[in-house]
Design a protein around this motif. Structure first.
Motif, PDB file in Angstrom:
ATOM      1  N   LEU A 282     -41.498 -85.825-162.544  1.00  0.00           N
ATOM      2  CA  LEU A 282     -41.164 -85.098-163.778  1.00  0.00           C
ATOM      3  C   LEU A 282     -39.835 -85.576-164.359  1.00  0.00           C
ATOM      4  CD1 LEU A 282     -42.258 -81.445-162.882  1.00  0.00           C
ATOM      5  CD2 LEU A 282     -43.400 -83.060-164.415  1.00  0.00           C
ATOM      6  N   LEU A 283     -38.847 -85.780-163.481  1.00  0.00           N
ATOM      7  CA  LEU A 283     -37.536 -86.232-163.950  1.00  0.00           C
ATOM      8  C   LEU A 283     -37.608 -87.615-164.568  1.00  0.00           C
ATOM      9  CD1 LEU A 283     -35.364 -84.904-161.030  1.00  0.00           C
ATOM     10  CD2 LEU A 283     -35.016 -84.390-163.448  1.00  0.00           C
ATOM     11  N   THR A 284     -38.376 -88.488-163.930  1.00  0.00           N
ATOM     12  CA  THR A 284     -38.506 -89.843-164.456  1.00  0.00           C
ATOM     13  C   THR A 284     -39.151 -89.812-165.843  1.00  0.00           C
ATOM     14  OG1 THR A 284     -38.739 -90.618-162.194  1.00  0.00           O
ATOM     15  CG2 THR A 284     -39.381 -92.160-163.936  1.00  0.00           C
ATOM     16  N   LEU A 285     -40.196 -88.989-165.981  1.00  0.00           N
ATOM     17  CA  LEU A 285     -40.853 -88.855-167.283  1.00  0.00           C
ATOM     18  C   LEU A 285     -39.864 -88.373-168.347  1.00  0.00           C
ATOM     19  CD1 LEU A 285     -44.249 -87.169-166.280  1.00  0.00           C
ATOM     20  CD2 LEU A 285     -43.965 -89.437-167.301  1.00  0.00           C
ATOM     21  N   PHE A 286     -39.061 -87.373-167.990  1.00  0.00           N
ATOM     22  CA  PHE A 286     -38.140 -86.771-168.958  1.00  0.00           C
ATOM     23  C   PHE A 286     -37.011 -87.723-169.343  1.00  0.00           C
ATOM     24  CE2 PHE A 286     -34.274 -83.995-169.576  1.00  0.00           C
ATOM     25  CZ  PHE A 286     -34.582 -83.625-170.872  1.00  0.00           C
ATOM     26  N   LEU A 287     -36.435 -88.374-168.337  1.00  0.00           N
ATOM     27  CA  LEU A 287     -35.233 -89.174-168.607  1.00  0.00           C
ATOM     28  C   LEU A 287     -35.538 -90.582-169.106  1.00  0.00           C
ATOM     29  CD1 LEU A 287     -33.040 -87.983-165.602  1.00  0.00           C
ATOM     30  CD2 LEU A 287     -32.702 -87.413-168.009  1.00  0.00           C
ATOM     31  N   SER A 288     -36.829 -90.958-169.063  1.00  0.00           N
ATOM     32  CA  SER A 288     -37.171 -92.320-169.480  1.00  0.00           C
ATOM     33  C   SER A 288     -37.086 -92.491-170.999  1.00  0.00           C
ATOM     34  CB  SER A 288     -38.581 -92.667-169.008  1.00  0.00           C
ATOM     35  OG  SER A 288     -39.514 -91.841-169.683  1.00  0.00           O
ATOM     36  N   GLY A 289     -36.873 -91.428-171.737  1.00  0.00           N
ATOM     37  CA  GLY A 289     -36.832 -91.519-173.210  1.00  0.00           C
ATOM     38  C   GLY A 289     -38.237 -91.559-173.761  1.00  0.00           C
ATOM     39  N   SER A 290     -38.343 -91.569-175.078  1.00  0.00           N
ATOM     40  CA  SER A 290     -39.681 -91.448-175.686  1.00  0.00           C
ATOM     41  C   SER A 290     -40.261 -92.799-176.048  1.00  0.00           C
ATOM     42  CB  SER A 290     -39.597 -90.587-176.937  1.00  0.00           C
ATOM     43  OG  SER A 290     -38.603 -91.107-177.793  1.00  0.00           O
TER      44      SER A 290
ATOM     45  N   TRP B 263     -39.658 -76.923-158.954  1.00  0.00           N
ATOM     46  CA  TRP B 263     -38.825 -76.653-160.129  1.00  0.00           C
ATOM     47  C   TRP B 263     -37.341 -76.612-159.773  1.00  0.00           C
ATOM     48  CZ3 TRP B 263     -40.337 -77.917-164.601  1.00  0.00           C
ATOM     49  CH2 TRP B 263     -41.679 -77.834-164.968  1.00  0.00           C
ATOM     50  N   ASN B 264     -37.028 -76.094-158.580  1.00  0.00           N
ATOM     51  CA  ASN B 264     -35.633 -76.111-158.132  1.00  0.00           C
ATOM     52  C   ASN B 264     -35.112 -77.531-158.012  1.00  0.00           C
ATOM     53  OD1 ASN B 264     -35.276 -73.399-157.977  1.00  0.00           O
ATOM     54  ND2 ASN B 264     -35.672 -73.248-155.779  1.00  0.00           N
ATOM     55  N   GLU B 265     -35.943 -78.398-157.455  1.00  0.00           N
ATOM     56  CA  GLU B 265     -35.559 -79.803-157.313  1.00  0.00           C
ATOM     57  C   GLU B 265     -35.290 -80.421-158.675  1.00  0.00           C
ATOM     58  OE1 GLU B 265     -35.713 -81.157-153.266  1.00  0.00           O
ATOM     59  OE2 GLU B 265     -35.957 -82.607-154.883  1.00  0.00           O
ATOM     60  N   VAL B 266     -36.195 -80.141-159.602  1.00  0.00           N
ATOM     61  CA  VAL B 266     -36.040 -80.679-160.954  1.00  0.00           C
ATOM     62  C   VAL B 266     -34.716 -80.195-161.537  1.00  0.00           C
ATOM     63  CG1 VAL B 266     -36.908 -80.565-163.326  1.00  0.00           C
ATOM     64  CG2 VAL B 266     -38.509 -80.920-161.447  1.00  0.00           C
ATOM     65  N   SER B 267     -34.509 -78.886-161.477  1.00  0.00           N
ATOM     66  CA  SER B 267     -33.338 -78.279-162.087  1.00  0.00           C
ATOM     67  C   SER B 267     -32.043 -78.712-161.375  1.00  0.00           C
ATOM     68  CB  SER B 267     -33.537 -76.767-162.052  1.00  0.00           C
ATOM     69  OG  SER B 267     -32.353 -76.107-162.304  1.00  0.00           O
TER      70      SER B 267
ATOM     71  N   ARG C 103     -35.725 -78.377-172.697  1.00  0.00           N
ATOM     72  CA  ARG C 103     -36.066 -79.693-173.250  1.00  0.00           C
ATOM     73  C   ARG C 103     -37.017 -80.429-172.327  1.00  0.00           C
ATOM     74  NH1 ARG C 103     -30.911 -82.154-176.451  1.00  0.00           N
ATOM     75  NH2 ARG C 103     -30.280 -80.163-177.351  1.00  0.00           N
ATOM     76  N   LEU C 104     -36.767 -80.325-171.027  1.00  0.00           N
ATOM     77  CA  LEU C 104     -37.668 -81.001-170.083  1.00  0.00           C
ATOM     78  C   LEU C 104     -39.076 -80.413-170.166  1.00  0.00           C
ATOM     79  CD1 LEU C 104     -37.034 -82.323-166.593  1.00  0.00           C
ATOM     80  CD2 LEU C 104     -38.808 -80.595-166.781  1.00  0.00           C
ATOM     81  N   ARG C 105     -39.171 -79.078-170.135  1.00  0.00           N
ATOM     82  CA  ARG C 105     -40.497 -78.442-170.139  1.00  0.00           C
ATOM     83  C   ARG C 105     -41.276 -78.727-171.414  1.00  0.00           C
ATOM     84  NH1 ARG C 105     -41.370 -74.121-166.326  1.00  0.00           N
ATOM     85  NH2 ARG C 105     -39.498 -73.670-165.123  1.00  0.00           N
TER      86      ARG C 105
ATOM     87  N   VAL D 275     -43.840 -84.794-170.130  1.00  0.00           N
ATOM     88  CA  VAL D 275     -43.826 -83.830-169.028  1.00  0.00           C
ATOM     89  C   VAL D 275     -45.011 -82.872-169.162  1.00  0.00           C
ATOM     90  CG1 VAL D 275     -42.567 -81.851-168.060  1.00  0.00           C
ATOM     91  CG2 VAL D 275     -41.345 -83.973-168.583  1.00  0.00           C
ATOM     92  N   ARG D 276     -45.240 -82.399-170.388  1.00  0.00           N
ATOM     93  CA  ARG D 276     -46.299 -81.405-170.606  1.00  0.00           C
ATOM     94  C   ARG D 276     -47.679 -81.934-170.249  1.00  0.00           C
ATOM     95  NH1 ARG D 276     -45.012 -78.011-176.022  1.00  0.00           N
ATOM     96  NH2 ARG D 276     -47.018 -77.112-175.483  1.00  0.00           N
ATOM     97  N   ARG D 277     -47.892 -83.205-170.489  1.00  0.00           N
ATOM     98  CA  ARG D 277     -49.197 -83.775-170.167  1.00  0.00           C
ATOM     99  C   ARG D 277     -49.438 -83.813-168.665  1.00  0.00           C
ATOM    100  NH1 ARG D 277     -48.349 -86.994-174.764  1.00  0.00           N
ATOM    101  NH2 ARG D 277     -47.252 -88.636-173.633  1.00  0.00           N
ATOM    102  N   ARG D 278     -48.359 -83.817-167.857  1.00  0.00           N
ATOM    103  CA  ARG D 278     -48.493 -84.096-166.435  1.00  0.00           C
ATOM    104  C   ARG D 278     -48.278 -82.854-165.568  1.00  0.00           C
ATOM    105  NH1 ARG D 278     -50.562 -86.120-162.874  1.00  0.00           N
ATOM    106  NH2 ARG D 278     -49.686 -87.501-161.330  1.00  0.00           N
ATOM    107  N   VAL D 279     -47.574 -81.848-166.095  1.00  0.00           N
ATOM    108  CA  VAL D 279     -47.023 -80.802-165.232  1.00  0.00           C
ATOM    109  C   VAL D 279     -48.092 -79.938-164.565  1.00  0.00           C
ATOM    110  CG1 VAL D 279     -46.663 -79.078-167.046  1.00  0.00           C
ATOM    111  CG2 VAL D 279     -45.145 -79.128-165.067  1.00  0.00           C
ATOM    112  N   GLY D 280     -49.185 -79.662-165.282  1.00  0.00           N
ATOM    113  CA  GLY D 280     -50.218 -78.797-164.725  1.00  0.00           C
ATOM    114  C   GLY D 280     -50.813 -79.377-163.454  1.00  0.00           C
ATOM    115  N   GLU D 281     -51.134 -80.652-163.530  1.00  0.00           N
ATOM    116  CA  GLU D 281     -51.737 -81.307-162.374  1.00  0.00           C
ATOM    117  C   GLU D 281     -50.758 -81.354-161.202  1.00  0.00           C
ATOM    118  OE1 GLU D 281     -53.294 -85.187-163.316  1.00  0.00           O
ATOM    119  OE2 GLU D 281     -53.656 -85.601-161.180  1.00  0.00           O
ATOM    120  N   LEU D 282     -49.484 -81.656-161.494  1.00  0.00           N
ATOM    121  CA  LEU D 282     -48.494 -81.735-160.417  1.00  0.00           C
ATOM    122  C   LEU D 282     -48.296 -80.378-159.750  1.00  0.00           C
ATOM    123  CD1 LEU D 282     -45.792 -84.139-161.912  1.00  0.00           C
ATOM    124  CD2 LEU D 282     -47.288 -84.552-159.951  1.00  0.00           C
TER     125      LEU D 282
END
Lengths: 327, 327
Positions: free
Chosen positions: A319-327, B277-281, A287-289, A294-301
């Motif tokens: 990444l966690l903040t993006l995922f857990l912040s809701g849509s 990714w480990n940190e995220v997970s 779900r996170l991936r 998350v998808r918009r940001r992950v490549g650069e990170l």
């Protein structure tokens, strides 16, 4: 006080092969409604599962895996068993033919009424394929199969995944001058409860015996995973169906020892709990991936982290903040 | 366009040992505000990291690990290096003394101005300890240490964790009649870039040479993890400081080969991404496990799954729903 079985569950437990095939198709579907139906079906079937011996088999291409499984499966059938063969091969699509895809493989076994061969489902992550295989295994057990073989090739983490879903793990090798393990991924040897040197026939007969002794020595240097079962090494000729009875006898002996010690029960209870946590973790990470933010940001990170301009910790936090912040 | 360094970062990069110790204390703190400060500090230090050789060392208790690290560290200092020693030992509290806790260990190295020894932080999960150690490693690099040793004992998954954060992984063994690997967890041997047979002195000298040859043969059966570096086996006497120079020379040779091939850079880029990714997970799963609704339910679900009355899939679904439903 289980509710009355649904028709499909009823048919499966009466060993209806077409019902079994339908159930596995349902299990393999990625559609949400099918997933729910599959979960419900498995819950229904659960009391009828668990009675089989679950055997994992790995070996690189060319080692004679299908010839071995055919010979072994037919031998088990002769011993009065019903045999199901499943496969895990996340790398190849169903049509790739690298595993169980080739219809000419295991021809005799495939035609036998007491055997059921299911090709590997196409695509998906290893975690997804593993879940479907575990679930197909339960469905086969509910349909009365008492030997389940899960086949895999040495790709990625698939052997570890298979070893974690079976009672006993077999590694197939060929003789070849002392460096036979070169093609085998590190760590695979140590998963094996039984190493089988295949192609102990014709010109290779002496080399096979030499290889068997060498592996036995090398294994002696490693600590066994079960205190009650130090891994063994045996040889056979799947082509001549020679030594297959000895493999079967070894498996029976393993099963007896592990049943007596409670080893199989413990292993399965641990596997089931680990499976639950894997499902939780896989689903959550999936779900996170797939989260759009998350998808918009992950490549650069990832790039920043790999090139050492951002710490992994800070990137993970973002990444966690993006995922857990809701849509 | 980095902002001006904070005082603490400035002091660390000027090799101020007390500033380094303060930074690591900050890194080890579990308080949320400290965590944030630590993240910010590491981000500041990042441009000054990466220049060291990161060496992992493992071996069961009794193998002479501290004697070896003392001799090896002093040799590296003689070669003009500055040496930091960290430890991962999630099982023992700081006062347990099983690793780096004993103040009499590495006495000479500990007193040297070009060495820095940091005992293992107490408690916590392996994931947590690993993160703190990775971060402490970066802080040590920023403080100008050019050899970082991460020590661990063969407990749980700690060797794998250490192998995943270093450039080169060393396994220390003692001679003992062919079954020296009995005490070593499966898979550890295969992580090693270099196996060192210690205690090649006195009565054990011949046995050490025999063990060295045996391991070299056994290693020949396994595929190396880096195509450019098949694992090697050497022997030494840490007690007599004999053979330590050869170990150092092997490490230098490894570093040269891997630098030339780009192997170290690739390994570190992969490690950094995996760390993210480990940190995220880890963080995500940690939040799930500590969620009050999950905690009230998880024990019963685990038991049902282990005893085979509920499918792992259904149990996982229930946990996820509890976690993601919000409070």
């Amino acid at each position: 006080m289980n509710p009355a079985k649904t028709d499909l569950a009823e048919q499966i437990t009466s060993s209806d092969r077409r019902a079994l095939a339908r159930a596995i198709t349902l299990i393999e579907s990625t559609r949400a409604e099918h997933r729910e139906q599959a979960e419900a079906l498995l819950q229904e079937l659960l009391p009828n599962t668990g009675q089989s011996i679950r055997i994992g088999i790995t070996g690189v291409p060319g080692v004679g895996k299908s010839t071995f499984i055919e010979a072994f499966g037919l031998h088990a059938i002769e011993m009065g068993k019903r045999v199901a063969v499943l496969a895990i091969d996340p790398s190849s699509p169903r049509t790739g033919g690298s595993i169980l895809g080739d219809k000419t493989r295991m021809e005799e076994l495939g035609r036998h009424k007491n055997a059921y061969i299911r090709p590997t489902p196409s695509g998906g992550t290893l975690g997804g394929v593993a879940r479907r295989t575990r679930e197909a295994m339960l469905a086969c057990e509910a349909a009365g199969f008492d030997v389940i073989i899960v086949e895999t090739v040495g790709v990625g983490q698939s052997e570890t995944t298979v070893a974690e879903m079976v009672d006993m793990f077999l590694l197939l090798l060929v003789p070849g001058g002392g460096d036979e393990l070169q093609g085998i991924k590190k760590g695979i040897v140590e998963l094996a409860d039984l190493i089988i040197v295949n192609k102990a026939d014709g010109d290779l007969e002496k080399a096979a015996e030499r290889a068997r002794r060498e592996y036995a020595n090398a294994l002696g240097l490693l600590r066994p995973s079960s205190p009650e079962w130090p891994p063994e090494v045996t040889k056979c000729s799947a082509l001549n169906r020679d030594g297959i009875g000895a493999v079967w006898a070894t498996i029976e002996r393993y099963r007896e020892i592990m049943a007596k010690s409670g080893g199989i029960g413990r292993r399965r209870a641990e596997q089931a709990k680990a499976w639950m946590w894997n499902e939780v973790s896989d689903t959550l990470m999936n779900r996170l991936r797939t989260d759009p933010k998350v998808r918009r940001r992950v490549g650069e990170l990832e790039e920043k982290v790999a090139s050492g301009v951002q710490t992994p910790g800070k990137a993970a936090q973002e990444l966690l903040t993006l995922f857990l912040s809701g849509s």
